[in-house]
Design a protein around this motif. Structure first.
Motif, PDB file in Angstrom:
ATOM      1  N   GLU A  77       1.084  -1.044  -0.235  1.00 40.71           N
ATOM      2  CA  GLU A  77       0.034  -0.150  -0.097  1.00 40.71           C
ATOM      3  C   GLU A  77       1.057   1.689  -0.336  1.00 40.71           C
ATOM      4  N   VAL A  78       2.001   1.330   0.322  1.00 37.52           N
ATOM      5  CA  VAL A  78       3.061   2.621   0.341  1.00 37.52           C
ATOM      6  C   VAL A  78       4.429   1.854   0.350  1.00 37.52           C
ATOM      7  N   VAL A  79       5.082   2.745  -0.769  1.00 39.94           N
ATOM      8  CA  VAL A  79       5.826   2.541  -0.858  1.00 39.94           C
ATOM      9  C   VAL A  79       7.017   3.712  -0.515  1.00 39.94           C
ATOM     10  N   ILE A  80       8.424   3.612   0.410  1.00 41.34           N
ATOM     11  CA  ILE A  80       8.724   4.676   0.684  1.00 41.34           C
ATOM     12  C   ILE A  80      10.239   3.706  -0.463  1.00 41.34           C
ATOM     13  N   HIS A  81      10.446   5.083  -1.379  1.00 39.12           N
ATOM     14  CA  HIS A  81      12.170   5.054  -1.684  1.00 39.12           C
ATOM     15  C   HIS A  81      12.754   5.721  -1.555  1.00 39.12           C
ATOM     16  N   SER A  82      13.792   5.020  -0.830  1.00 40.35           N
ATOM     17  CA  SER A  82      15.605   5.899   0.164  1.00 40.35           C
ATOM     18  C   SER A  82      15.906   5.473  -1.085  1.00 40.35           C
ATOM     19  N   ALA A  83      16.100   4.074  -1.743  1.00 40.63           N
ATOM     20  CA  ALA A  83      17.876   4.586  -2.804  1.00 40.63           C
ATOM     21  C   ALA A  83      17.571   5.537  -3.480  1.00 40.63           C
ATOM     22  N   GLY A  84      19.395   5.155  -4.095  1.00 32.63           N
ATOM     23  CA  GLY A  84      18.820   6.503  -5.440  1.00 32.63           C
ATOM     24  C   GLY A  84      20.867   6.562  -5.265  1.00 32.63           C
ATOM     25  N   ARG A  85      21.077   7.103  -7.040  1.00 26.30           N
ATOM     26  CA  ARG A  85      22.476   7.846  -6.391  1.00 26.30           C
ATOM     27  C   ARG A  85      22.739   8.162  -5.973  1.00 26.30           C
ATOM     28  N   ALA A  86      23.776   8.314  -4.761  1.00 30.96           N
ATOM     29  CA  ALA A  86      23.787   9.116  -3.860  1.00 30.96           C
ATOM     30  C   ALA A  86      25.089  10.880  -4.440  1.00 30.96           C
ATOM     31  N   HIS A  87      25.254  11.777  -3.969  1.00 27.55           N
ATOM     32  CA  HIS A  87      26.243  12.373  -4.316  1.00 27.55           C
ATOM     33  C   HIS A  87      27.255  11.943  -4.349  1.00 27.55           C
ATOM     34  N   ILE A  88      28.397  12.179  -5.188  1.00 30.76           N
ATOM     35  CA  ILE A  88      29.489  11.845  -4.908  1.00 30.76           C
ATOM     36  C   ILE A  88      30.615  12.520  -5.006  1.00 30.76           C
ATOM     37  N   MET A  89      31.179  12.563  -4.379  1.00 36.82           N
ATOM     38  CA  MET A  89      32.552  13.029  -3.819  1.00 36.82           C
ATOM     39  C   MET A  89      33.636  13.221  -5.422  1.00 36.82           C
ATOM     40  N   ASN A  90      34.267  12.366  -5.850  1.00 39.68           N
ATOM     41  CA  ASN A  90      34.906  12.111  -6.970  1.00 39.68           C
ATOM     42  C   ASN A  90      34.355  10.967  -8.057  1.00 39.68           C
ATOM     43  N   GLU A  91      33.860  12.207  -8.405  1.00 41.79           N
ATOM     44  CA  GLU A  91      33.536  11.304  -9.460  1.00 41.79           C
ATOM     45  C   GLU A  91      34.056  10.973 -10.725  1.00 41.79           C
ATOM     46  N   THR A  92      33.596   9.684 -10.902  1.00 38.38           N
ATOM     47  CA  THR A  92      34.567   8.574 -12.459  1.00 38.38           C
ATOM     48  C   THR A  92      33.916   8.927 -13.662  1.00 38.38           C
ATOM     49  N   HIS A  93      32.412   9.051 -13.060  1.00 36.06           N
ATOM     50  CA  HIS A  93      31.561   8.940 -14.581  1.00 36.06           C
ATOM     51  C   HIS A  93      31.394   9.335 -15.588  1.00 36.06           C
ATOM     52  N   SER A  94      31.504   9.442 -16.974  1.00 38.61           N
ATOM     53  CA  SER A  94      32.505  10.551 -18.235  1.00 38.61           C
ATOM     54  C   SER A  94      30.719  11.283 -18.297  1.00 38.61           C
ATOM     55  N   ASN A  95      29.782  11.119 -17.690  1.00 35.40           N
ATOM     56  CA  ASN A  95      28.713  12.212 -17.800  1.00 35.40           C
ATOM     57  C   ASN A  95      27.877  11.374 -16.572  1.00 35.40           C
ATOM     58  N   PRO A  96      28.276  13.150 -15.600  1.00 36.50           N
ATOM     59  CA  PRO A  96      27.668  12.573 -14.027  1.00 36.50           C
ATOM     60  C   PRO A  96      26.090  12.738 -13.957  1.00 36.50           C
ATOM     61  N   LEU A  97      25.883  13.436 -14.576  1.00 38.79           N
ATOM     62  CA  LEU A  97      24.008  13.972 -14.698  1.00 38.79           C
ATOM     63  C   LEU A  97      23.188  12.530 -15.894  1.00 38.79           C
ATOM     64  N   GLN A  98      23.771  11.663 -16.578  1.00 38.39           N
ATOM     65  CA  GLN A  98      23.264  11.027 -17.319  1.00 38.39           C
ATOM     66  C   GLN A  98      22.809   9.717 -16.382  1.00 38.39           C
ATOM     67  N   ALA A  99      23.957   9.680 -15.191  1.00 35.80           N
ATOM     68  CA  ALA A  99      24.959   8.474 -14.272  1.00 35.80           C
ATOM     69  C   ALA A  99      23.391   8.992 -13.489  1.00 35.80           C
ATOM     70  N   PHE A 100      23.860  10.012 -13.139  1.00 38.10           N
ATOM     71  CA  PHE A 100      22.506  10.646 -11.710  1.00 38.10           C
ATOM     72  C   PHE A 100      20.846  10.598 -12.043  1.00 38.10           C
ATOM     73  N   ARG A 101      20.403  10.645 -13.901  1.00 42.31           N
ATOM     74  CA  ARG A 101      19.518  10.458 -14.614  1.00 42.31           C
ATOM     75  C   ARG A 101      19.094   9.273 -14.055  1.00 42.31           C
ATOM     76  N   GLU A 102      19.882   8.386 -14.355  1.00 43.94           N
ATOM     77  CA  GLU A 102      19.441   6.648 -14.935  1.00 43.94           C
ATOM     78  C   GLU A 102      18.738   6.338 -13.725  1.00 43.94           C
ATOM     79  N   VAL A 103      19.424   6.549 -12.779  1.00 41.09           N
ATOM     80  CA  VAL A 103      18.506   5.937 -11.276  1.00 41.09           C
ATOM     81  C   VAL A 103      17.928   6.538 -10.529  1.00 41.09           C
TER      82      VAL A 103
END
Length: 336
Positions: A77-103
């Motif tokens: 009856e209720v979803v609590i969505h606390s998972a996600g791609r968290a704020h990353i200090m040493n980002e290695t992804h070539s397109n961080p915004l895309q990586a955040f958006r996907e998750v």
């Protein structure tokens, strides 16, 4: 009798699907839900081997737009969505915004759409104050009604998820609740708060007394109390809530309270802020200095008034619990 949930009332102990059940917020939230006897489906990235009464654990290694949630949403009856791609200090992804958006956007929306189709009544989304922005002017706190102004990719992705969820709430019978926490602290806290604990514990002299900023913080138990209130509360439907302990402190006050909590002599002294800024720039720590000395306040009047919510744990008690946990982990239980 309707309780404001689009005509659909929640049963007394609704079945909850929780994502991120091993996270800094998710694990204590899971423990609180189990203690309150909610039936919970806990979804985690890796097998956590947590056995709690009434909790069914499932592993979904990656959150994506392709996850099929059908089986897990049965009877929920209720979803609590606390998972996600968290704020990353040493980002290695070539397109961080895309990586955040996907998750944070695509995977969130996929879960929410399937939840609405499965008859879930309420979707609680744990967002971030970063949707509002990174800093407030002194004596001007963020409000939920302020125009969002995220400055990093993480904040942008959380805002996009919020906006899409609110559209979904208008199109379906499922209500959405958005909670934007400020910095969350408590036992096991990491990053800058842990650095402050370490500095006070070691008795380092800190030249931060004259910094006249204001920071809102939220103790983990206070955040969990609000999340649990939003499971049932009719007025929470389709609203955004900011959450804090209700006490805004300067960096000096935070350090002094930690010293008291750790039973340490306060070694905080004053150096003019301009000099500190110059010194920070000289050693390439300008951004860190801004984070430390800037203000970030939230106004929780709406949260208090609409939900009748009062943070149950005082800031002094919260600091004491956090400090004790840090010292026990660091020194064993025999610290003097």
């Amino acid at each position: 009798m309707s309780d404001g949930l689009s005509g659909a009332s929640l049963s007394q102990m609704p079945k909850i699907l929780l994502t991120g059940g091993t996270g800094f917020v998710g694990l204590p939230l899971l423990q609180a839900l189990a203690a309150a006897r909610y039936p919970v489906v806990s979804v985690t990235r890796k097998n956590a081997a947590i056995t709690l009464p009434g909790v069914q654990s499932c592993v979904i290694p990656t959150l994506s737009r392709d996850n099929n949630w059908d089986a897990l949403l049965q009877g929920v009856e209720v979803v609590i969505h606390s998972a996600g791609r968290a704020h990353i200090m040493n980002e290695t992804h070539s397109n961080p915004l895309q990586a955040f958006r996907e998750v944070n956007v695509d995977a969130t929306l996929n879960l929410a759409r399937q939840a609405a189709q499965a008859g879930v009544k309420r979707f609680i989304f744990i967002s971030s104050v970063k949707v509002n922005g990174e800093e407030t002017d002194r004596n001007r706190a963020f409000k939920p009604s302020d125009a969002p102004a995220p400055l990093d990719d993480y904040g942008v992705s959380k805002l996009e998820a919020e906006q899409a969820l609110m559209v979904l709430a208008k199109e379906t019978a499922m209500s959405v609740v958005i909670i934007r926490p400020v910095l969350v602290y408590g036992p096991g806290v990491k990053a800058n708060f842990e650095k402050m604990l370490a500095a006070v514990d070691k008795g380092l002299p800190l030249p931060l007394r004259s910094i006249n900023n204001r920071r809102s913080l939220v103790f983990i138990d206070n955040l969990i109390d609000l999340i649990c209130l939003c499971i049932h509360h009719p007025t929470a439907a389709n609203r955004i809530f900011l959450v804090s302990d209700g006490n805004d402190l300067s960096i000096g006050q935070i350090l002094e309270k930690l010293a008291v909590a750790m039973n340490k002599k306060s070694r905080i002294f004053s150096v003019p802020q301009g000099l500190l800024g110059l010194a920070a720039s000289a050693v390439g720590k300008r951004d860190f200095f801004q984070r430390l000395c800037g203000s970030l306040q939230v106004d929780i009047a709406d949260t208090r008034e609409l939900l009748g919510w009062v943070p149950p744990v005082s800031i002094d008690e919260a600091f004491a619990i956090t400090a004790r946990s840090y010292q026990e982990k660091r020194h064993g239980s025999h610290h003097g």
